[in-house]
Design a protein around this motif. Sequence first.
Motif, PDB file in Angstrom:
ATOM      1  N   LEU A 169      -6.579  26.368  90.212  1.00 25.17           N
ATOM      2  CA  LEU A 169      -7.579  25.550  90.898  1.00 25.17           C
ATOM      3  C   LEU A 169      -6.957  24.778  92.057  1.00 25.17           C
ATOM      4  CD1 LEU A 169      -9.609  24.157  87.851  1.00 25.17           C
ATOM      5  CD2 LEU A 169     -10.311  25.924  89.477  1.00 25.17           C
ATOM      6  N   THR A 170      -5.730  24.322  91.875  1.00 19.52           N
ATOM      7  CA  THR A 170      -5.075  23.547  92.922  1.00 19.52           C
ATOM      8  C   THR A 170      -4.603  24.424  94.066  1.00 19.52           C
ATOM      9  OG1 THR A 170      -4.295  22.010  91.212  1.00 19.52           O
ATOM     10  CG2 THR A 170      -3.302  21.823  93.379  1.00 19.52           C
ATOM     11  N   TYR A 171      -3.918  25.526  93.736  1.00 19.71           N
ATOM     12  CA  TYR A 171      -3.381  26.404  94.780  1.00 19.71           C
ATOM     13  C   TYR A 171      -4.497  27.092  95.563  1.00 19.71           C
ATOM     14  CZ  TYR A 171       1.383  26.027  92.937  1.00 19.71           C
ATOM     15  OH  TYR A 171       2.613  25.571  92.547  1.00 19.71           O
ATOM     16  N   SER A 172      -5.540  27.512  94.877  1.00 20.56           N
ATOM     17  CA  SER A 172      -6.626  28.219  95.564  1.00 20.56           C
ATOM     18  C   SER A 172      -7.407  27.307  96.496  1.00 20.56           C
ATOM     19  CB  SER A 172      -7.579  28.847  94.537  1.00 20.56           C
ATOM     20  OG  SER A 172      -8.200  27.853  93.731  1.00 20.56           O
ATOM     21  N   ARG A 173      -7.282  26.000  96.304  1.00 23.94           N
ATOM     22  CA  ARG A 173      -7.970  25.034  97.156  1.00 23.94           C
ATOM     23  C   ARG A 173      -7.015  24.289  98.071  1.00 23.94           C
ATOM     24  NH1 ARG A 173     -10.819  26.271  93.052  1.00 23.94           N
ATOM     25  NH2 ARG A 173     -13.094  26.023  92.943  1.00 23.94           N
ATOM     26  N   ALA A 174      -5.815  24.820  98.219  1.00 23.13           N
ATOM     27  CA  ALA A 174      -4.840  24.175  99.090  1.00 23.13           C
ATOM     28  C   ALA A 174      -5.342  24.100 100.526  1.00 23.13           C
ATOM     29  CB  ALA A 174      -3.515  24.938  99.041  1.00 23.13           C
ATOM     30  N   GLU A 175      -6.067  25.132 100.948  1.00 22.33           N
ATOM     31  CA  GLU A 175      -6.607  25.154 102.313  1.00 22.33           C
ATOM     32  C   GLU A 175      -7.624  24.037 102.511  1.00 22.33           C
ATOM     33  OE1 GLU A 175      -8.588  28.383 105.439  1.00 22.33           O
ATOM     34  OE2 GLU A 175      -8.413  28.852 103.301  1.00 22.33           O
ATOM     35  N   VAL A 176      -8.380  23.720 101.461  1.00 20.93           N
ATOM     36  CA  VAL A 176      -9.364  22.632 101.544  1.00 20.93           C
ATOM     37  C   VAL A 176      -8.651  21.298 101.728  1.00 20.93           C
ATOM     38  CG1 VAL A 176     -11.223  21.433 100.332  1.00 20.93           C
ATOM     39  CG2 VAL A 176     -10.991  23.921 100.121  1.00 20.93           C
ATOM     40  N   PHE A 177      -7.548  21.101 100.959  1.00 20.48           N
ATOM     41  CA  PHE A 177      -6.771  19.875 101.119  1.00 20.48           C
ATOM     42  C   PHE A 177      -6.259  19.751 102.550  1.00 20.48           C
ATOM     43  CE2 PHE A 177      -5.471  20.611  96.440  1.00 20.48           C
ATOM     44  CZ  PHE A 177      -6.709  20.146  96.017  1.00 20.48           C
ATOM     45  N   ALA A 178      -5.746  20.855 103.075  1.00 14.31           N
ATOM     46  CA  ALA A 178      -5.191  20.852 104.421  1.00 14.31           C
ATOM     47  C   ALA A 178      -6.275  20.572 105.461  1.00 14.31           C
ATOM     48  CB  ALA A 178      -4.516  22.185 104.713  1.00 14.31           C
ATOM     49  N   ARG A 179      -7.493  21.086 105.219  1.00 16.05           N
ATOM     50  CA  ARG A 179      -8.588  20.875 106.162  1.00 16.05           C
ATOM     51  C   ARG A 179      -8.965  19.397 106.245  1.00 16.05           C
ATOM     52  NH1 ARG A 179     -12.489  23.774 103.864  1.00 16.05           N
ATOM     53  NH2 ARG A 179     -11.503  25.717 104.560  1.00 16.05           N
ATOM     54  N   TYR A 180      -8.940  18.719 105.111  1.00 16.79           N
ATOM     55  CA  TYR A 180      -9.254  17.292 105.111  1.00 16.79           C
ATOM     56  C   TYR A 180      -8.151  16.477 105.783  1.00 16.79           C
ATOM     57  CZ  TYR A 180     -13.370  17.651 102.101  1.00 16.79           C
ATOM     58  OH  TYR A 180     -14.618  17.933 101.606  1.00 16.79           O
ATOM     59  N   LEU A 181      -6.909  16.913 105.625  1.00 15.99           N
ATOM     60  CA  LEU A 181      -5.794  16.178 106.204  1.00 15.99           C
ATOM     61  C   LEU A 181      -5.623  16.457 107.693  1.00 15.99           C
ATOM     62  CD1 LEU A 181      -3.081  16.560 103.411  1.00 15.99           C
ATOM     63  CD2 LEU A 181      -4.401  14.516 103.982  1.00 15.99           C
ATOM     64  N   GLY A 182      -6.060  17.636 108.148  1.00 14.45           N
ATOM     65  CA  GLY A 182      -5.862  18.010 109.534  1.00 14.45           C
ATOM     66  C   GLY A 182      -4.485  18.624 109.744  1.00 14.45           C
ATOM     67  N   VAL A 183      -4.230  19.056 110.974  1.00 15.41           N
ATOM     68  CA  VAL A 183      -2.973  19.736 111.270  1.00 15.41           C
ATOM     69  C   VAL A 183      -1.780  18.805 111.082  1.00 15.41           C
ATOM     70  CG1 VAL A 183      -1.642  20.920 113.053  1.00 15.41           C
ATOM     71  CG2 VAL A 183      -4.100  21.329 112.874  1.00 15.41           C
ATOM     72  N   ASP A 184      -1.855  17.627 111.716  1.00 13.14           N
ATOM     73  CA  ASP A 184      -0.730  16.693 111.626  1.00 13.14           C
ATOM     74  C   ASP A 184      -0.552  16.173 110.204  1.00 13.14           C
ATOM     75  OD1 ASP A 184      -0.238  16.957 114.325  1.00 13.14           O
ATOM     76  OD2 ASP A 184      -1.512  15.260 114.885  1.00 13.14           O
ATOM     77  N   THR A 186      -1.318  17.703 107.446  1.00 16.52           N
ATOM     78  CA  THR A 186      -0.761  18.783 106.629  1.00 16.52           C
ATOM     79  C   THR A 186       0.746  18.915 106.861  1.00 16.52           C
ATOM     80  OG1 THR A 186      -2.856  19.980 106.712  1.00 16.52           O
ATOM     81  CG2 THR A 186      -0.901  21.239 106.108  1.00 16.52           C
ATOM     82  N   LYS A 187       1.177  18.774 108.116  1.00 16.48           N
ATOM     83  CA  LYS A 187       2.612  18.837 108.409  1.00 16.48           C
ATOM     84  C   LYS A 187       3.361  17.718 107.708  1.00 16.48           C
ATOM     85  CE  LYS A 187       2.243  21.075 112.953  1.00 16.48           C
ATOM     86  NZ  LYS A 187       2.473  20.922 114.419  1.00 16.48           N
ATOM     87  N   VAL A 188       2.772  16.514 107.738  1.00 23.53           N
ATOM     88  CA  VAL A 188       3.402  15.382 107.053  1.00 23.53           C
ATOM     89  C   VAL A 188       3.452  15.622 105.552  1.00 23.53           C
ATOM     90  CG1 VAL A 188       3.169  12.937 106.505  1.00 23.53           C
ATOM     91  CG2 VAL A 188       2.767  13.723 108.840  1.00 23.53           C
ATOM     92  N   ALA A 189       2.330  16.101 104.977  1.00 21.44           N
ATOM     93  CA  ALA A 189       2.276  16.372 103.541  1.00 21.44           C
ATOM     94  C   ALA A 189       3.282  17.437 103.148  1.00 21.44           C
ATOM     95  CB  ALA A 189       0.862  16.802 103.140  1.00 21.44           C
ATOM     96  N   LEU A 190       3.451  18.444 104.008  1.00 23.06           N
ATOM     97  CA  LEU A 190       4.407  19.504 103.719  1.00 23.06           C
ATOM     98  C   LEU A 190       5.833  18.964 103.720  1.00 23.06           C
ATOM     99  CD1 LEU A 190       5.090  22.480 103.259  1.00 23.06           C
ATOM    100  CD2 LEU A 190       5.064  22.792 105.745  1.00 23.06           C
ATOM    101  N   ARG A 191       6.163  18.126 104.701  1.00 23.26           N
ATOM    102  CA  ARG A 191       7.502  17.544 104.769  1.00 23.26           C
ATOM    103  C   ARG A 191       7.766  16.644 103.568  1.00 23.26           C
ATOM    104  NH1 ARG A 191      10.289  20.791 108.143  1.00 23.26           N
ATOM    105  NH2 ARG A 191       9.263  20.980 110.164  1.00 23.26           N
ATOM    106  N   VAL A 192       6.755  15.858 103.197  1.00 23.42           N
ATOM    107  CA  VAL A 192       6.903  14.980 102.033  1.00 23.42           C
ATOM    108  C   VAL A 192       7.088  15.816 100.762  1.00 23.42           C
ATOM    109  CG1 VAL A 192       5.744  13.283 100.571  1.00 23.42           C
ATOM    110  CG2 VAL A 192       5.640  13.066 103.066  1.00 23.42           C
ATOM    111  N   SER A 193       6.295  16.883 100.624  1.00 20.30           N
ATOM    112  CA  SER A 193       6.412  17.756  99.459  1.00 20.30           C
ATOM    113  C   SER A 193       7.780  18.416  99.415  1.00 20.30           C
ATOM    114  CB  SER A 193       5.311  18.831  99.497  1.00 20.30           C
ATOM    115  OG  SER A 193       4.028  18.253  99.456  1.00 20.30           O
ATOM    116  N   ALA A 194       8.286  18.835 100.593  1.00 24.14           N
ATOM    117  CA  ALA A 194       9.609  19.450 100.648  1.00 24.14           C
ATOM    118  C   ALA A 194      10.686  18.451 100.240  1.00 24.14           C
ATOM    119  CB  ALA A 194       9.884  19.984 102.049  1.00 24.14           C
ATOM    120  N   PHE A 195      10.547  17.200 100.705  1.00 25.29           N
ATOM    121  CA  PHE A 195      11.524  16.174 100.337  1.00 25.29           C
ATOM    122  C   PHE A 195      11.485  15.886  98.844  1.00 25.29           C
ATOM    123  CE2 PHE A 195      12.607  11.636  99.783  1.00 25.29           C
ATOM    124  CZ  PHE A 195      13.933  11.686 100.181  1.00 25.29           C
ATOM    125  N   LEU A 196      10.267  15.798  98.292  1.00 26.46           N
ATOM    126  CA  LEU A 196      10.138  15.579  96.852  1.00 26.46           C
ATOM    127  C   LEU A 196      10.722  16.752  96.073  1.00 26.46           C
ATOM    128  CD1 LEU A 196       6.531  14.062  96.620  1.00 26.46           C
ATOM    129  CD2 LEU A 196       8.720  12.871  96.404  1.00 26.46           C
TER     130      LEU A 196
END
Length: 223
Positions: A169-184, A186-196
Motif C-alpha cells: 500500500l505504501t510503495y504503490s502510492r509513493a507517486e501520490v506522496f511525491a505529487r503532494y510534496l512536489g518536485v523540490d 520529493t528531492k528533500v524527502a529522498l535525501r532525508v530518506s537516504a540519510f536515515l
Amino acid sequence: MINSLIPDILFGFTGLISIINPVGVAFVFLDRAESLSSVERTALARRVAINSFFVLLVAFFVGTPILHFFGISMEALRIGGGLAVAVSGWKMLNAPDRRPDEAAVQQLSADDVKSKAFFPLTMPLTTGPGTIATAIALNANRTHKLSEFVMSAVASVSISVLVMFAIYLTYSRAEVFARYLGVDGTKVALRVSAFLLLCIGVQIILTGVSEFLAPLAGVRGAN
C-alpha cells in the motif's frame, strides 16, 4: 493462549514496521523506479511486497537453523547487512539530481525490473538485516510444544501478511506522496530518506560490533 495471539501479532507487526519504515523507503523505491509507468511501478511494488512476505517467513521459521548451518552469527548478520544498507544510503545521498532527459535515457526494461525487485529493493532496502534479525529474535524462544508452536506459527504468518500489505500500500502510492510534496519536496524527502538509511545501516553495524565485543569485555573484566 489464544488471548495472547492478537497482542503478539500487534507487537511483532509494530516492531517490524518501525524498522522497515515503509513510508521513508517509499521515496527510495520511487527513485529507483522513477522511469517506470504507474502500472509497472504498482506491479513492482506488488512483487517487492510478496518477496518481503517470503523473506519474513523464512526468517521466522528457518532463520536460526540457516544461520547455524552456515556458521553465521547474529553479529555477523548485523555487521554485513548493516554495511550493505549504509553503502546504499551513502550512494543515494551523494547521487546527483537527474534531469528529466537523463531519466528518459535510463528507462528500465521488464527484465531489469524483475532483477531489481529482490535485490536491492527487497533486500536490503526493505527487509534488511535489522528486519531479519528482529524476526529471528521474535521466534528465538519458540517451544516445541505443539499447541504453542501452532499459535506461534499463526502469529508469524499473520505478521508477515500485515507487513506485506503495508509495504504494498505504501510503495504503490509513493507517486501520490511525491505529487503532494512536489518536485523540490520529493528531492528533500529522498535525501532525508537516504540519510536515515545511512544512519540505520551504521546503527545496525554498531549493534553488531557491540554484541560481538560484549563477551570479550566480560572476559577481560573477569580476569
